[in-house]
Design a protein around this motif. Sequence first.
Motif, PDB file in Angstrom:
ATOM      1  N   GLU B 533       0.814  -1.221   0.000  1.00 43.93           N
ATOM      2  CA  GLU B 533       0.000   0.000   0.000  1.00 43.93           C
ATOM      3  C   GLU B 533       0.843   1.265   0.000  1.00 43.93           C
ATOM      4  O   GLU B 533       0.596   2.200   0.764  1.00 43.93           O
ATOM      5  CB  GLU B 533      -0.984  -0.004   1.169  1.00 43.93           C
ATOM      6  N   VAL B 534       1.844   1.292  -0.872  1.00 46.57           N
ATOM      7  CA  VAL B 534       2.666   2.492  -1.027  1.00 46.57           C
ATOM      8  C   VAL B 534       1.859   3.505  -1.840  1.00 46.57           C
ATOM      9  O   VAL B 534       1.274   3.152  -2.857  1.00 46.57           O
ATOM     10  CB  VAL B 534       3.976   2.155  -1.752  1.00 46.57           C
ATOM     11  N   LYS B 535       1.816   4.763  -1.398  1.00 45.47           N
ATOM     12  CA  LYS B 535       1.059   5.779  -2.153  1.00 45.47           C
ATOM     13  C   LYS B 535       1.732   6.017  -3.501  1.00 45.47           C
ATOM     14  O   LYS B 535       2.957   5.932  -3.620  1.00 45.47           O
ATOM     15  CB  LYS B 535       0.998   7.074  -1.352  1.00 45.47           C
ATOM     16  N   GLY B 536       0.925   6.338  -4.491  1.00 43.53           N
ATOM     17  CA  GLY B 536       1.395   6.469  -5.868  1.00 43.53           C
ATOM     18  C   GLY B 536       2.664   7.295  -6.036  1.00 43.53           C
ATOM     19  O   GLY B 536       3.667   6.802  -6.568  1.00 43.53           O
ATOM     20  N   PRO B 537       2.664   8.545  -5.596  1.00 38.15           N
ATOM     21  CA  PRO B 537       3.837   9.392  -5.838  1.00 38.15           C
ATOM     22  C   PRO B 537       5.088   8.879  -5.126  1.00 38.15           C
ATOM     23  O   PRO B 537       6.201   8.995  -5.653  1.00 38.15           O
ATOM     24  CB  PRO B 537       3.402  10.744  -5.260  1.00 38.15           C
ATOM     25  N   VAL B 538       4.899   8.300  -3.934  1.00 35.27           N
ATOM     26  CA  VAL B 538       6.040   7.732  -3.214  1.00 35.27           C
ATOM     27  C   VAL B 538       6.595   6.555  -3.996  1.00 35.27           C
ATOM     28  O   VAL B 538       7.807   6.378  -4.152  1.00 35.27           O
ATOM     29  CB  VAL B 538       5.616   7.313  -1.781  1.00 35.27           C
ATOM     30  N   MET B 539       5.666   5.749  -4.530  1.00 35.45           N
ATOM     31  CA  MET B 539       6.062   4.584  -5.325  1.00 35.45           C
ATOM     32  C   MET B 539       6.842   5.016  -6.566  1.00 35.45           C
ATOM     33  O   MET B 539       7.882   4.417  -6.901  1.00 35.45           O
ATOM     34  CB  MET B 539       4.789   3.829  -5.742  1.00 35.45           C
TER      35      MET B 539
END
Lengths: 604, 604
Positions: B533-539
């Motif tokens: 569940e890594v947030k999009g921008p962090v990913m």
Amino acid sequence: MSLTRYLPILDWGSRYSRETAANDALAAVIVTIMLIPQSLAYAMLAGLPPEVGLYASIAPLALYAVFGTSRALAVGPVAVVSLMTAAAVGELAAQGTPEYWAAAIALALMSGLMLTAMGLLKLGFLANFLSHPVISGFITASGLIIAASQLKHVLGVPASGHNLLELLGSLAEHLPDANPVTAIIGVSAAAFLFWARKRLKPTLIARGVAPKLADALAKAGPVAAVAATTLATWALGLDGMGVAIVGAIPQGLPPLTLPSLDVELWGSLAVSALLISVVGFVESVSVAQTLAAKRRQRIAPDQELIGLGAANIGAAFTGGYPVTGGFARSVVNFDAGAETPAAGAFTAVGILLAALLLTPLLHFLPVATLAATIIVAVLSLVDLGALRRVWRWSRTDFAAQLATILLTLGAGVEAGIIAGVALSILLHLYRTSTPHVAVLGQVPGTEHFRNVARHEVATSPAVRMMRIDESLYFPNARFLEDCILDAVAADPALRHVVLVCTAVNAIDASALESLEAIDHRLRDGGVSLHLAEVKGPVMDRLERAGFTAHLSGEVFLTQFDAFRALAPAVAEAALAAPRRDTRRDPSRGCPPGPERPAAAAPAE
Amino acid sequence: MSLTRYLPILDWGSRYSRETAANDALAAVIVTIMLIPQSLAYAMLAGLPPEVGLYASIAPLALYAVFGTSRALAVGPVAVVSLMTAAAVGELAAQGTPEYWAAAIALALMSGLMLTAMGLLKLGFLANFLSHPVISGFITASGLIIAASQLKHVLGVPASGHNLLELLGSLAEHLPDANPVTAIIGVSAAAFLFWARKRLKPTLIARGVAPKLADALAKAGPVAAVAATTLATWALGLDGMGVAIVGAIPQGLPPLTLPSLDVELWGSLAVSALLISVVGFVESVSVAQTLAAKRRQRIAPDQELIGLGAANIGAAFTGGYPVTGGFARSVVNFDAGAETPAAGAFTAVGILLAALLLTPLLHFLPVATLAATIIVAVLSLVDLGALRRVWRWSRTDFAAQLATILLTLGAGVEAGIIAGVALSILLHLYRTSTPHVAVLGQVPGTEHFRNVARHEVATSPAVRMMRIDESLYFPNARFLEDCILDAVAADPALRHVVLVCTAVNAIDASALESLEAIDHRLRDGGVSLHLAEVKGPVMDRLERAGFTAHLSGEVFLTQFDAFRALAPAVAEAALAAPRRDTRRDPSRGCPPGPERPAAAAPAE
């Protein structure tokens, strides 16, 4: 239990076996051989007589063995702390004077007491304020300064300067005065050491030497350079040809020294002692953690502070200067099979024997060789590639790193590290002071809510659902007010604002007052404030503080509950609509799916 | 468009009507009457001649009318800024000397330039570093000091001191020397003003006076006190009986003054000017926001900085001293019907007329009356109840507030505010340096994961699911390492660690390196690191930095995906199990439901 915590030796000492002792002793022999030239060289870097480096490698190691928790950390003089010592003490006294040495001893005592106090008060978290980019920038810049400062010894020229440019300028100016014999010794020692570090091991392996032995021989490069140049200087009488030599090193036990307790001296050294303590601790604990993890062991950071504190107090009472755990020698210690901190105690015995017996052999050791040893050692610390990596990751981290490097090079080690810490804290506060805020709408066919800027979602002109992606606290309290009140002022049709609190882990007193102010002002303008998805503990607090009782709107369990209550027609219609891909711009590469919020980009 | 932004007068001025002018003029008359005694009194508090207060209420008001964005803010001398001016200038010159006044003028210019620069550079966020508890503690402590410092005028005794205790001690010591006539004037003026503030309006209303008129009359209390005591002093010749009077006030236009540009003077005033600017801005913008919201208007904080900057630059060139928006008089301005900043310009004309015509009438005004005016005004700023409210909300906020109050009272205004800001930043960093970490397990019958400490959930000995409730950045990077490596070292059966990143809005370079270190160390110990569940921008960033390519484990979209992949038997069995209430301790009052994470309590 508690005694074992503060005296880790009681833990591993109670199970100490003859086999472990043999392994520790072997590692100690290898580390001792490596440490002799290093300790002489780093003492010279700190502006102290070479024997001080030996003294700083005896009592501190024994004391760390009693109080430290790392099984493999090798404590002693290190390059960066030696540079910081020279910078701090050089402000107060001239190199070579008794006052200079006395100030270095006082610095060790202060640093030892600070480390111990930080350990007892569990203040190890202070080391966190040195972010990785700042510490890496600092070490890179320190390495460059150290290397530049040693070039004069390698070339046999007088040169000085307070920053990198001055140093290099002075070197260039004096270059014609270089002593050719010194330069030959220095440059060839440096060339050999570079070669030994990079190529000796593969060369030996290629010639059939066992890898383990090849590795040990490669690590002994500095010892070979010391032996060869010392022999050459003695045999050829090079000291008569202008080659600076180490000269007479007092033979014997480390002196018992009583550190100065002069208040004025302590006052002038306080900031330096704190910086040396924190930098030394950060360096040491990183090495210790890396090595411990390889054997699935753990170190106790707060007890490490006490161990390093004891080592520095020991240095202060035996004529030494500030010490910490060294990277290269700890790795050697680990690879050589050290199993317990006893290896450090055995190393202390080895250095003690060297101080008693070997110092006459070092009389003809050229200073240029020691300088070459330092240069080769510190250039491995210089990591300019980190700048590029950090730049690619984050502009704010890069700014802090660049400021640290430039200020360390241009204005000195202390200015550099203080600026780096201050800047990284300020940039962090700035970033969290303007958190990402998303206006949400309902995804058709679901109870999910997504950013209206990224998705085609259902909204109501009377209801604004806003999600703040940050805990609410004083740096962003005013931003929160501005952001919500701006939204309301711009839209006369608005009747309800719903604050979606999924990302709010904490609310401080400033943010609570801002929420109260927002609620009052919205109410004055005929708008109600509602909350949704408040985390349990935050909700408990809001209730205790009486906030929810006076709130103009309601607190909803979920975003959908809020939207259905405030805009029932829109919510029900959206729920009944067919589910579909609602992304406005699929090219952005953010995969759909309710589990991954699409709009959580931090402002940075 | 851009010109209107920097000159808001072009916006409202273009639609200015005769009706608006009438409303603004009426408000200006009322504010002028209120401002005359206030400006004299605050100038005295700042250690300046009374006419300086009038000068500071002319040009600054006119300039704010041109550059300010608030429709109702009334700018001029205020209590806290006057105290800060006295503290800053008192370090450099003696009260009553031309140097003292010149330093106050320079302070106004520096503060004006700083405010304008902050506005142009959009640095208004700097004001955020003053958290609400710190500013409220600071104003409370300042109010106490101001009140104590004015008691000597009320009683007619000489007294002095650098902090509250010294002031009160000196007052007690000199009490026998009190001038009885002065004390009668001062105490009765103070008593009348307290009564007028609390009781005059209801008394008048009870006697049939219209509420609006009653309110206006109550607000005119200070003017009545000034008139009555001045008349009495003149008629009875009280100045001959030892009553200190204001004396001759120069009659005429404000002087044109050229502020000193002395580098040394500027250097000594720089920190004070910055603190005055920030404190003044925070006070002013809070009032302006509160009043704007009542009419659903908005102010532009960065333009407010320019408006206040222009006002202070104006003060510096017309013999004034630092000014800002005042709370009480802005409310009066608003209530009296001021519609545009023109009301401020009209007030400036009123004060100008007073400076030209009225000053002879103020010759016999007793200083004790002005002191009583100040005491009654500042005691309304003292809010000791805030301590209790903040204590109940948060211990860290309370610590910052208490430190601010104690240091302001004991060591002076600048020490107090600096300590408060530093402590609130440090405590925030400390809190986020040890974020809440939950070990998660699967709720039977669902795909949801909850804290094992709070719920009876399904777990696997080989898989550890850990959720960190904070963005990952340098203050908690090391904590992250410690926390994960401790967990692994304690549990030899462990094979997989899953980091659940639902609460991670950002990852800085330090945390990235920590994640890499954790991955390497876990791999050394035979454990894989996974993310979920890594947030999009962090990913996106993790992928760009190459982290995910080298990760020992995998990145899962959801927590359930991770658990099912790593412990399929446990996950499938749990999913098939009947759904039920799994709370371990239902008495904790945290309602169940998958939307509300039960274990997100901040460490504080």
